[in-house]
Design an enzyme around this catalytic site. Structure first.
Site, PDB file in Angstrom:
ATOM      1  N   SER A  78       0.851  -1.189   0.000  1.00 59.94           N
ATOM      2  CA  SER A  78       0.000   0.000   0.000  1.00 59.94           C
ATOM      3  C   SER A  78       0.883   1.233   0.000  1.00 59.94           C
ATOM      4  CB  SER A  78      -0.896   0.010   1.243  1.00 59.94           C
ATOM      5  OG  SER A  78      -1.753  -1.108   1.263  1.00 59.94           O
ATOM      6  N   GLY A 122      -0.370   4.468   0.043  1.00 61.92           N
ATOM      7  CA  GLY A 122      -1.171   5.625   0.440  1.00 61.92           C
ATOM      8  C   GLY A 122      -1.812   6.294  -0.760  1.00 61.92           C
ATOM      9  N   GLY A 139      -1.405   4.884  -4.461  1.00 67.68           N
ATOM     10  CA  GLY A 139      -1.945   3.639  -4.974  1.00 67.68           C
ATOM     11  C   GLY A 139      -1.363   2.398  -4.329  1.00 67.68           C
ATOM     12  N   GLY A 179      -6.556  -0.167   4.697  1.00 69.73           N
ATOM     13  CA  GLY A 179      -5.627  -1.196   4.242  1.00 69.73           C
ATOM     14  C   GLY A 179      -6.181  -2.595   4.442  1.00 69.73           C
ATOM     15  N   ASP A 180      -6.957  -2.783   5.504  1.00 68.46           N
ATOM     16  CA  ASP A 180      -7.578  -4.088   5.761  1.00 68.46           C
ATOM     17  C   ASP A 180      -8.662  -4.380   4.723  1.00 68.46           C
ATOM     18  OD1 ASP A 180      -5.986  -4.009   8.083  1.00 68.46           O
ATOM     19  OD2 ASP A 180      -7.578  -2.939   9.143  1.00 68.46           O
TER      20      ASP A 180
END
Length: 315
Positions: A223, A225, A228, A254-255
């Site tokens: 990830s 942020g 992308g 993110g999960d």
């Protein structure tokens, strides 16, 4: 079915207010209480998308009982290990301008017996083998669990025939790589920490992901942020973006991305696109609310194998 394990789960209280005034009484416009912890959020996102999932959790005290009840109300299977300590409670303060302040409690310390029992619980036939597609291990390890705990878990899950996704950082991530997890999902900061240097460009991130693969990771889903996400695997590398007009809360985004990735098969550009769509939808929702299919905008996602390696990463 996708099983998740969260060694240090939480109850997450989120307060939304116009602006946070330090040292003063602040009044929230809205507040909500959600079951929390990275693996818990993955299970919640999977359930919202219509996938079957079970959350494996060490739970203790009134907060642990409430967390389990909240998950069951959402239709999520719970496999709980009773522990002596109390499940932690985390607090997030979301300001109208997009700023998010988080206070995460340390959580309980697990005994040696509880650590071993948690491994045994995950190793039971109900949670590994032919009926389970993936087991997602997510989050930091609680006090009492050695950095090698995840590595042992990866070995046990592979022995049971399931694939494993790992979302952790620091010594626990590095120790687990030798057990060859099927995918690891660091963010930019965690990826930089793992290789011991800052990542200024997408090319830097690609090189760092390649190093994690040499250490044992079969795939790296990174990830980045606002820049992308990146997927580096033996089959190839892909980079994707999903523009967001306004960020309401990035708690659990993110999960949600990992849930989208695993729910779409867990490999290749199609899974990366699903991860991006889920993450972009999650940051536009309050607190740690997980997106439903109606919240997704797949048309806004762009995925390419032609990586812009010289692209500067923001932040």
């Amino acid at each position: 079915m996708i099983v998740t394990i969260t060694p240090n789960p939480s109850l997450d209280r989120t307060y939304e207010l116009r602006t946070l005034a330090l040292g003063e009484v602040n009044r929230a416009a809205h507040d909500r209480l959600d079951p929390g912890g990275k693996g818990v959020n993955v299970s919640r996102a999977l359930t919202a998308a219509g996938h079957r999932t079970t959350a494996v959790l060490p739970l203790g005290g009134p907060s642990g009982r409430l967390l389990a009840e909240l998950l069951r109300r959402q239709g999520i299977g719970v496999a709980a290990l009773p522990i002596a300590g109390d499940t932690r409670i985390n607090v997030s303060i979301a300001e109208a301008g997009g700023s998010l302040t988080k206070v995460n409690a340390a959580g309980p310390e697990l005994t040696d017996a509880e650590s071993a029992a948690l491994l045994d619980l995950v190793s039971q036939e109900d949670f590994t083998g032919a009926t389970v597609d993936w087991l997602a291990c997510c989050g930091s390890l609680p006090r009492g669990l050695a950095p090698e705990w995840y590595a042992e878990l990866v070995g046990r899950v592979h022995a049971g025939g399931a694939r494993i996704a790992l979302d952790t950082s620091g010594p626990a991530l590095l120790a687990a790589l030798t057990a060859r997890p099927d995918v690891v999902k660091p963010n930019r900061e965690e990826l930089a920490e793992a290789v011991g240097r800052p990542l200024a460009t997408l090319g830097d991130a690609v090189d760092a992901a390649g190093e994690l693969r040499k250490l044992g990771a079969q795939q790296v889903l990174a990830s980045l942020g606002p820049d992308g996400m990146l997927l580096v695997a033996e089959e190839g590398s892909w980079y994707g973006t999903a523009p967001v007009t306004a960020v309401r809360s990035d708690v659990g985004a993110g999960d949600a991305s990992l849930a989208g990735f695993l729910g779409a098969g867990g490999s290749g550009p199609r899974a990366l696109a699903a991860a991006l769509a889920h993450g972009a939808a999650a940051v536009q929702l309050p607190g740690s609310v997980m997106p439903t299919p109606a919240d997704l905008d797949p048309a806004a996602v762009t995925v390419t194998a032609d990586l812009p390696l010289d692209r500067t990463l923001r932040g």
